[in-house]
Design a protein around this motif. Structure first.
Motif, short mmCIF file in Angstrom:
data_model
loop_
_atom_site.label_atom_id
_atom_site.label_comp_id
_atom_site.label_asym_id
_atom_site.label_seq_id
_atom_site.Cartn_x
_atom_site.Cartn_y
_atom_site.Cartn_z
N LEU A 6 0.84 -1.19 0.00
CA LEU A 6 0.00 0.00 0.00
C LEU A 6 0.87 1.25 0.00
CD1 LEU A 6 -2.73 -1.14 2.54
CD2 LEU A 6 -2.89 -1.09 0.04
N GLU A 7 2.01 1.17 0.67
CA GLU A 7 2.93 2.31 0.74
C GLU A 7 3.55 2.60 -0.63
OE1 GLU A 7 7.06 3.66 2.90
OE2 GLU A 7 5.95 1.99 3.73
N THR A 8 4.13 1.59 -1.30
CA THR A 8 4.79 1.83 -2.58
C THR A 8 3.80 2.15 -3.69
OG1 THR A 8 4.86 -0.53 -3.16
CG2 THR A 8 6.79 0.38 -2.02
N ALA A 9 2.54 1.73 -3.53
CA ALA A 9 1.52 2.06 -4.51
C ALA A 9 0.83 3.39 -4.18
CB ALA A 9 0.49 0.94 -4.60
N ASN A 10 1.25 4.01 -3.08
CA ASN A 10 0.74 5.32 -2.64
C ASN A 10 -0.76 5.32 -2.33
OD1 ASN A 10 3.26 6.43 -2.73
ND2 ASN A 10 2.91 7.67 -4.54
N PHE A 11 -1.26 4.25 -1.74
CA PHE A 11 -2.63 4.27 -1.26
C PHE A 11 -2.64 4.97 0.08
CE2 PHE A 11 -3.20 0.88 -4.35
CZ PHE A 11 -4.44 1.21 -4.89
N LYS A 12 -3.60 5.87 0.27
CA LYS A 12 -3.66 6.68 1.49
C LYS A 12 -4.27 5.92 2.67
CE LYS A 12 -2.29 10.37 -0.77
NZ LYS A 12 -1.07 10.05 -1.44
N GLN A 13 -5.23 5.06 2.36
CA GLN A 13 -5.90 4.29 3.41
C GLN A 13 -5.22 2.93 3.53
OE1 GLN A 13 -8.46 5.84 5.06
NE2 GLN A 13 -8.06 7.60 3.76
N SER A 14 -5.73 2.11 4.43
CA SER A 14 -5.21 0.75 4.60
C SER A 14 -6.33 -0.27 4.44
CB SER A 14 -4.56 0.60 5.98
OG SER A 14 -3.45 1.44 6.09
N PRO A 15 -6.81 -0.45 3.20
CA PRO A 15 -7.91 -1.40 3.01
C PRO A 15 -7.43 -2.84 3.19
CG PRO A 15 -7.08 -0.66 0.90
CD PRO A 15 -6.35 0.14 1.95
N ASP A 16 -8.39 -3.73 3.42
CA ASP A 16 -8.09 -5.16 3.55
C ASP A 16 -7.95 -5.83 2.19
OD1 ASP A 16 -8.24 -4.98 6.32
OD2 ASP A 16 -10.38 -5.46 6.34
N SER A 17 -8.39 -5.12 1.15
CA SER A 17 -8.30 -5.67 -0.20
C SER A 17 -8.27 -4.52 -1.21
CB SER A 17 -9.48 -6.59 -0.50
OG SER A 17 -10.69 -5.87 -0.45
N LEU A 18 -7.89 -4.85 -2.43
CA LEU A 18 -7.91 -3.92 -3.55
C LEU A 18 -8.72 -4.57 -4.66
CD1 LEU A 18 -4.16 -2.85 -3.58
CD2 LEU A 18 -6.10 -1.52 -2.72
N ILE A 19 -9.24 -3.75 -5.56
CA ILE A 19 -10.04 -4.24 -6.67
C ILE A 19 -9.27 -3.99 -7.96
CG2 ILE A 19 -12.26 -4.04 -7.89
CD1 ILE A 19 -12.56 -4.95 -4.98
N LEU A 20 -9.14 -5.02 -8.79
CA LEU A 20 -8.50 -4.91 -10.10
C LEU A 20 -9.60 -5.03 -11.15
CD1 LEU A 20 -5.74 -4.78 -11.61
CD2 LEU A 20 -5.87 -7.27 -11.74
N VAL A 21 -9.74 -3.98 -11.96
CA VAL A 21 -10.83 -3.90 -12.92
C VAL A 21 -10.28 -3.57 -14.30
CG1 VAL A 21 -12.97 -2.68 -13.50
CG2 VAL A 21 -12.33 -2.97 -11.12
N SER A 22 -10.83 -4.19 -15.32
CA SER A 22 -10.50 -3.85 -16.70
C SER A 22 -11.67 -4.21 -17.59
CB SER A 22 -9.26 -4.62 -17.16
OG SER A 22 -9.04 -4.41 -18.55
N ASP A 23 -11.96 -3.36 -18.55
CA ASP A 23 -13.00 -3.67 -19.53
C ASP A 23 -12.61 -4.88 -20.37
OD1 ASP A 23 -14.45 -1.51 -18.63
OD2 ASP A 23 -13.85 -0.18 -20.28
N ASP A 24 -11.30 -5.17 -20.42
CA ASP A 24 -10.79 -6.25 -21.26
C ASP A 24 -10.64 -7.58 -20.52
OD1 ASP A 24 -10.47 -4.64 -23.62
OD2 ASP A 24 -8.78 -3.69 -22.58
N LEU A 25 -11.01 -7.62 -19.25
CA LEU A 25 -10.92 -8.86 -18.48
C LEU A 25 -12.32 -9.37 -18.18
CD1 LEU A 25 -8.13 -7.93 -15.89
CD2 LEU A 25 -7.89 -9.29 -17.97
N PRO A 26 -12.49 -10.69 -18.10
CA PRO A 26 -13.83 -11.24 -17.90
C PRO A 26 -14.39 -11.03 -16.50
CG PRO A 26 -12.20 -13.01 -17.90
CD PRO A 26 -11.48 -11.74 -18.25
N ASN A 27 -13.52 -10.76 -15.53
CA ASN A 27 -13.98 -10.64 -14.14
C ASN A 27 -13.41 -9.39 -13.49
OD1 ASN A 27 -15.24 -13.31 -14.00
ND2 ASN A 27 -13.15 -14.10 -14.10
N ILE A 28 -14.00 -9.04 -12.36
CA ILE A 28 -13.42 -8.05 -11.46
C ILE A 28 -12.74 -8.86 -10.38
CG2 ILE A 28 -13.95 -6.26 -9.76
CD1 ILE A 28 -16.37 -5.51 -11.50
#
Length: 167
Positions: A6-28
């Protein structure tokens, strides 16, 4: 493989998970975060633009190009694969141009336009062109954005992210 903290990706909060989304992928995809670190592995047929964001937030935090190789985060930027490295280099040139023209704000759009034109001429059909255009919209006037978009392939111009920035 996509890894980081989370630090190296510069996320400000500390979530328990992240979401990876793409219009070109079949799933979230939900990526667990444990002790501030995350890792995701998968396969893509071709490089695609994706975003990494915190659950429940509408703001897109981190646009990345998912491509073969290991992608890590450094100072908020995805690194380690050819297209992510190419965009990282562009982003560093943009930062330097902004610094160099701090006293002459009117020169910034034209100076950045040249950087983006050069990049898009070299990467007209790459998913990183989509990310470059998303970045450019913060600095460019509408006519300059139209010129930049015109430098890219039809597949880039028809990307859903570009639809959002066309004027």
């Amino acid at each position: 493989t996509l890894t980081g903290s989370l630090e190296t990706a510069n996320f400000k909060q500390s979530p328990d998970s992240l979401i990876l989304v793409s219009d070109d992928l079949p799933n979230i995809y939900t990526i667990p975060v444990k002790d501030g670190a995350f890792s995701f592995s998968g396969r893509v047929v071709k490089p695609v633009v994706a975003t990494l964001k915190e659950p429940g937030k509408k703001v897109v935090n981190k646009p990345i190009v998912l491509e073969k190789g290991t992608i890590t985060f450094e100072n908020g930027y995805p690194r380690g694969t050819p297209l992510n490295e190419a965009f990282y280099e562009l982003s560093q040139q943009v930062k330097e141009t902004l610094r160099a023209n701090r006293e002459n704000q009117e020169a910034i759009p034209e100076a950045l336009s040249k950087l983006y034109r050069d990049y898009l001429t070299q990467h007209p059909d790459d998913p990183s062109a989509v990310i470059a255009l998303m970045s450019a919209r913060r600095y460019m006037k509408p006519d300059m954005m139209s010129e930049l978009i015109a430098l890219t392939s039809k597949s880039v111009q028809n990307d859903s992210h570009i639809d959002k920035i066309k004027l």
